[in-house]
Write a protein that holds these residues in place. Structure first.
Motif, PDB file in Angstrom:
ATOM      1  N   SER A  66       1.030  -1.362   0.024  1.00 18.63           N
ATOM      2  CA  SER A  66      -0.026   0.064  -0.004  1.00 18.63           C
ATOM      3  C   SER A  66       0.571   1.677  -0.105  1.00 18.63           C
ATOM      4  O   SER A  66       0.187   2.086  -0.305  1.00 18.63           O
ATOM      5  CB  SER A  66      -1.088   0.098   1.358  1.00 18.63           C
ATOM      6  N   TYR A  67       2.182   1.074  -0.034  1.00 13.48           N
ATOM      7  CA  TYR A  67       3.063   2.572   0.469  1.00 13.48           C
ATOM      8  C   TYR A  67       3.420   2.613  -1.445  1.00 13.48           C
ATOM      9  O   TYR A  67       2.885   4.126  -1.222  1.00 13.48           O
ATOM     10  CB  TYR A  67       4.131   1.812   0.995  1.00 13.48           C
ATOM     11  N   TYR A  68       3.786   1.970  -1.965  1.00 19.26           N
ATOM     12  CA  TYR A  68       3.467   2.961  -3.479  1.00 19.26           C
ATOM     13  C   TYR A  68       2.500   2.487  -3.867  1.00 19.26           C
ATOM     14  O   TYR A  68       2.629   2.241  -5.483  1.00 19.26           O
ATOM     15  CB  TYR A  68       5.316   2.310  -3.767  1.00 19.26           C
ATOM     16  N   ASP A  69       0.904   2.064  -3.441  1.00 14.00           N
ATOM     17  CA  ASP A  69       0.280   2.194  -4.314  1.00 14.00           C
ATOM     18  C   ASP A  69       0.159   0.718  -4.647  1.00 14.00           C
ATOM     19  O   ASP A  69      -0.692   0.210  -5.954  1.00 14.00           O
ATOM     20  CB  ASP A  69      -0.133   3.554  -5.460  1.00 14.00           C
ATOM     21  N   GLY A  70       0.931  -0.635  -4.245  1.00 15.29           N
ATOM     22  CA  GLY A  70       1.578  -1.758  -5.279  1.00 15.29           C
ATOM     23  C   GLY A  70       1.973  -1.864  -6.636  1.00 15.29           C
ATOM     24  O   GLY A  70       1.452  -2.786  -7.233  1.00 15.29           O
ATOM     25  N   VAL A  71       2.795  -0.666  -7.216  1.00 15.14           N
ATOM     26  CA  VAL A  71       3.280  -0.557  -8.013  1.00 15.14           C
ATOM     27  C   VAL A  71       4.852  -1.648  -8.091  1.00 15.14           C
ATOM     28  O   VAL A  71       4.743  -0.764  -6.829  1.00 15.14           O
ATOM     29  CB  VAL A  71       2.974   0.940  -9.251  1.00 15.14           C
ATOM     30  N   THR A  72       4.832  -1.719  -9.149  1.00 16.54           N
ATOM     31  CA  THR A  72       6.633  -2.563  -9.116  1.00 16.54           C
ATOM     32  C   THR A  72       7.562  -1.460 -10.498  1.00 16.54           C
ATOM     33  O   THR A  72       6.237  -1.035 -10.982  1.00 16.54           O
ATOM     34  CB  THR A  72       6.546  -3.750  -9.439  1.00 16.54           C
ATOM     35  N   VAL A  73       7.962  -1.513 -10.613  1.00 18.07           N
ATOM     36  CA  VAL A  73       9.078  -0.552 -11.321  1.00 18.07           C
ATOM     37  C   VAL A  73       9.356  -1.503 -12.579  1.00 18.07           C
ATOM     38  O   VAL A  73       9.736  -3.209 -13.066  1.00 18.07           O
ATOM     39  CB  VAL A  73      10.701  -0.846 -10.782  1.00 18.07           C
ATOM     40  N   GLN A  74       9.587  -1.367 -13.660  1.00 17.88           N
ATOM     41  CA  GLN A  74       9.314  -1.750 -15.241  1.00 17.88           C
ATOM     42  C   GLN A  74      10.610  -1.416 -15.747  1.00 17.88           C
ATOM     43  O   GLN A  74      10.756  -2.277 -16.421  1.00 17.88           O
ATOM     44  CB  GLN A  74       8.516  -1.622 -15.669  1.00 17.88           C
ATOM     45  N   GLY A  75      10.788  -0.099 -15.396  1.00 17.98           N
ATOM     46  CA  GLY A  75      12.395   0.022 -16.616  1.00 17.98           C
ATOM     47  C   GLY A  75      12.212   1.543 -15.916  1.00 17.98           C
ATOM     48  O   GLY A  75      11.920   2.104 -15.283  1.00 17.98           O
ATOM     49  N   ALA A  76      14.176   2.164 -16.236  1.00 14.36           N
ATOM     50  CA  ALA A  76      14.333   3.210 -16.232  1.00 14.36           C
ATOM     51  C   ALA A  76      14.759   3.987 -17.117  1.00 14.36           C
ATOM     52  O   ALA A  76      15.527   3.291 -18.321  1.00 14.36           O
ATOM     53  CB  ALA A  76      15.248   3.478 -14.504  1.00 14.36           C
ATOM     54  N   SER A  77      14.877   4.959 -17.355  1.00 13.06           N
ATOM     55  CA  SER A  77      15.334   5.974 -17.729  1.00 13.06           C
ATOM     56  C   SER A  77      16.145   7.446 -17.459  1.00 13.06           C
ATOM     57  O   SER A  77      15.424   7.828 -16.765  1.00 13.06           O
ATOM     58  CB  SER A  77      14.467   6.097 -19.084  1.00 13.06           C
ATOM     59  N   HIS A  78      16.738   8.359 -18.228  1.00 13.85           N
ATOM     60  CA  HIS A  78      17.259   9.175 -17.855  1.00 13.85           C
ATOM     61  C   HIS A  78      17.762   9.473 -16.278  1.00 13.85           C
ATOM     62  O   HIS A  78      17.830   9.908 -15.546  1.00 13.85           O
ATOM     63  CB  HIS A  78      16.111  10.168 -17.857  1.00 13.85           C
ATOM     64  N   ILE A  79      18.751   8.500 -16.002  1.00 10.25           N
ATOM     65  CA  ILE A  79      19.518   7.886 -14.998  1.00 10.25           C
ATOM     66  C   ILE A  79      20.920   9.156 -15.621  1.00 10.25           C
ATOM     67  O   ILE A  79      21.407   9.041 -16.342  1.00 10.25           O
ATOM     68  CB  ILE A  79      19.918   6.819 -14.858  1.00 10.25           C
ATOM     69  N   LEU A  80      20.942   9.385 -14.073  1.00 10.51           N
ATOM     70  CA  LEU A  80      21.941  10.571 -13.887  1.00 10.51           C
ATOM     71  C   LEU A  80      22.199  11.239 -12.432  1.00 10.51           C
ATOM     72  O   LEU A  80      21.688  10.269 -11.602  1.00 10.51           O
ATOM     73  CB  LEU A  80      21.607  12.419 -13.798  1.00 10.51           C
ATOM     74  N   GLU A  81      23.275  10.793 -12.597  1.00 10.62           N
ATOM     75  CA  GLU A  81      24.366  11.126 -10.906  1.00 10.62           C
ATOM     76  C   GLU A  81      24.050  12.614 -10.543  1.00 10.62           C
ATOM     77  O   GLU A  81      24.855  13.217 -11.313  1.00 10.62           O
ATOM     78  CB  GLU A  81      26.093  10.647 -10.946  1.00 10.62           C
ATOM     79  N   THR A  82      24.287  13.180  -9.814  1.00 10.98           N
ATOM     80  CA  THR A  82      23.174  13.994  -9.129  1.00 10.98           C
ATOM     81  C   THR A  82      24.486  14.770  -7.561  1.00 10.98           C
ATOM     82  O   THR A  82      24.474  15.665  -7.395  1.00 10.98           O
ATOM     83  CB  THR A  82      22.208  14.341  -8.396  1.00 10.98           C
ATOM     84  N   GLY A  83      25.155  13.456  -7.117  1.00 14.94           N
ATOM     85  CA  GLY A  83      26.635  13.576  -6.575  1.00 14.94           C
ATOM     86  C   GLY A  83      27.101  12.550  -6.075  1.00 14.94           C
ATOM     87  O   GLY A  83      27.020  11.358  -6.366  1.00 14.94           O
ATOM     88  N   VAL A  84      28.340  13.007  -5.471  1.00 12.21           N
ATOM     89  CA  VAL A  84      29.495  12.227  -4.764  1.00 12.21           C
ATOM     90  C   VAL A  84      29.962  12.689  -3.677  1.00 12.21           C
ATOM     91  O   VAL A  84      30.062  13.099  -3.734  1.00 12.21           O
ATOM     92  CB  VAL A  84      29.916  11.581  -5.779  1.00 12.21           C
ATOM     93  N   VAL A  85      29.885  11.834  -2.782  1.00 14.57           N
ATOM     94  CA  VAL A  85      30.387  11.882  -0.880  1.00 14.57           C
ATOM     95  C   VAL A  85      32.186  10.948  -1.143  1.00 14.57           C
ATOM     96  O   VAL A  85      31.358   9.716  -1.191  1.00 14.57           O
ATOM     97  CB  VAL A  85      29.336  12.088  -0.191  1.00 14.57           C
TER      98      VAL A  85
END
Length: 154
Positions: A66-85
């Motif tokens: 119920s937290y994410y309304d039962g959705v699952t991830v099918q794929g990802a796009s526009h992947i970017l690194e926003t920072g590194v420590v």
């Protein structure tokens, strides 16, 4: 422990060792640089690494349905690194990333995630924490995913 339990314990330990070893070997592999740019030197995989993308999908899937309304991830796009420590002032390297996640509902949702060194099983390897913007009902990752969006100011 009785002598009759010893063979069973040995068998369980052997199976566990075989099951865990390949996963750790893949996690500890040298990360590939991001396409079109050199990745920052950090002992964690790149944002677009396939093992990281699998971990992002798993982190969404393991949440209470119920937290994410039962959705699952099918794929990802526009992947970017926003920072590194990474560095002597930080004991654990962290790579901050953003992506557009294609969900099983047919929607696309922005997400932020952090790949953290030595946060894996018993402090070995790395782990991923993921937050989908607008879906973090209990603000586990702060307002608008702020704790996984970008590195904290030094």
């Amino acid at each position: 422990m009785s002598a009759r339990h010893s063979p069973l314990l040995a068998c369980v330990l052997a199976v566990t060792a075989l099951a865990v070893q390949p996963a750790f070997a893949a996690d500890l592999a040298t990360p590939a640089p991001l396409p079109g740019m050199a990745a920052a030197k950090a002992p964690v995989p790149a944002c677009d690494d396939s093992a990281v993308q699998s971990a992002v999908a798993r982190s969404i899937a393991r949440a209470i349905p119920s937290y994410y309304d039962g959705v699952t991830v099918q794929g990802a796009s526009h992947i970017l690194e926003t920072g590194v420590v990474v560095g002597p002032e930080n004991p654990y390297a962290k790579r901050y990333c953003s992506a557009q996640l294609a969900l099983s509902s047919g929607m696309v949702n922005p997400a932020y995630y952090v790949i953290a060194q030595n946060y894996g099983f018993v402090g070995v390897s790395w782990n991923v924490e993921t937050c989908m913007t607008g879906k973090d009902k209990w603000f586990v990752y702060g307002a608008n995913c702020s704790t996984v969006m970008m590195p904290p100011s030094q």
